[in-house]
Design an enzyme around this catalytic site. Structure first.
Site, PDB file in Angstrom:
ATOM      1  N   MET A   1       0.844  -1.163   0.000  1.00  0.00           N
ATOM      2  CA  MET A   1       0.000   0.000   0.000  1.00  0.00           C
ATOM      3  C   MET A   1       0.884   1.217   0.000  1.00  0.00           C
ATOM      4  O   MET A   1       1.843   1.226   0.744  1.00  0.00           O
ATOM      5  CB  MET A   1      -0.912  -0.168   1.181  1.00  0.00           C
ATOM      6  CG  MET A   1      -1.486   0.873   2.039  1.00  0.00           C
ATOM      7  SD  MET A   1      -1.911   2.439   1.681  1.00  0.00           S
ATOM      8  CE  MET A   1      -1.657   3.086   3.279  1.00  0.00           C
ATOM      9  N   PRO A   2       0.748   2.174  -0.803  1.00  0.00           N
ATOM     10  CA  PRO A   2      -0.251   2.310  -1.846  1.00  0.00           C
ATOM     11  C   PRO A   2       0.149   1.596  -3.139  1.00  0.00           C
ATOM     12  O   PRO A   2       1.323   1.327  -3.382  1.00  0.00           O
ATOM     13  CB  PRO A   2      -0.347   3.812  -2.064  1.00  0.00           C
ATOM     14  CG  PRO A   2       0.975   4.339  -1.646  1.00  0.00           C
ATOM     15  CD  PRO A   2       1.494   3.416  -0.582  1.00  0.00           C
ATOM     16  N   HIS A   3      -0.867   1.330  -3.939  1.00  0.00           N
ATOM     17  CA  HIS A   3      -0.690   0.716  -5.249  1.00  0.00           C
ATOM     18  C   HIS A   3      -1.145   1.736  -6.288  1.00  0.00           C
ATOM     19  O   HIS A   3      -2.270   2.229  -6.223  1.00  0.00           O
ATOM     20  CB  HIS A   3      -1.517  -0.562  -5.363  1.00  0.00           C
ATOM     21  CG  HIS A   3      -1.452  -1.197  -6.712  1.00  0.00           C
ATOM     22  ND1 HIS A   3      -0.279  -1.687  -7.238  1.00  0.00           N
ATOM     23  CD2 HIS A   3      -2.403  -1.391  -7.648  1.00  0.00           C
ATOM     24  CE1 HIS A   3      -0.531  -2.181  -8.447  1.00  0.00           C
ATOM     25  NE2 HIS A   3      -1.813  -2.007  -8.712  1.00  0.00           N
TER      26      HIS A   3
ATOM     27  N   SER B   1       6.610  -0.691   0.606  1.00  0.00           N
ATOM     28  CA  SER B   1       5.148  -0.622   0.693  1.00  0.00           C
ATOM     29  C   SER B   1       4.486  -0.163  -0.598  1.00  0.00           C
ATOM     30  O   SER B   1       3.267  -0.184  -0.699  1.00  0.00           O
ATOM     31  CB  SER B   1       4.744   0.349   1.811  1.00  0.00           C
ATOM     32  OG  SER B   1       5.251  -0.084   3.046  1.00  0.00           O
TER      33      SER B   1
ATOM     34  N   SER C   1       3.720  -0.178  -4.711  1.00  0.00           N
ATOM     35  CA  SER C   1       3.748  -0.945  -5.965  1.00  0.00           C
ATOM     36  C   SER C   1       3.187  -0.064  -7.070  1.00  0.00           C
ATOM     37  O   SER C   1       2.312   0.766  -6.836  1.00  0.00           O
ATOM     38  CB  SER C   1       2.948  -2.249  -5.847  1.00  0.00           C
ATOM     39  OG  SER C   1       1.626  -1.987  -5.438  1.00  0.00           O
TER      40      SER C   1
END
Length: 79
Positions: free
Chosen positions: A1-3, A38, A40
């Site tokens: 997170m976040p993506h 964290s 992506s």
């Protein structure tokens, strides 16, 4: 997170997409204070002829009120 999902027309090189993913990751870590592990980032290529239906009408227009950066065009500018 976040993506983060970036939708773009085909034709950009792998090097360009990698640089963009790295820049997005850097911005997220610096601004939101998340660790790099964290974050992506995905790239989804959408043909220009499909852009209006698959992206603008399906995702942009219905969510225009939640966009922090809005496009500089509207539906009348699309093919």
């Amino acid at each position: 997170m976040p993506h983060v999902i970036v939708k773009l027309w085909p034709g950009k090189s792998e090097a360009q997409k990698t640089r963009l993913a790295e820049a997005i990751t850097k911005a997220v870590t610096e601004i939101l204070h998340y660790g790099e592990e964290s974050v992506s980032v995905a790239m989804e290529e959408v043909k220009a002829g499909d852009w209006a239906k698959k992206v603008y009408l399906a995702e942009v227009k219905p969510n225009i009120g939640t966009l922090y950066k809005k496009p500089g065009y509207d539906e009348s500018d699309l093919p």
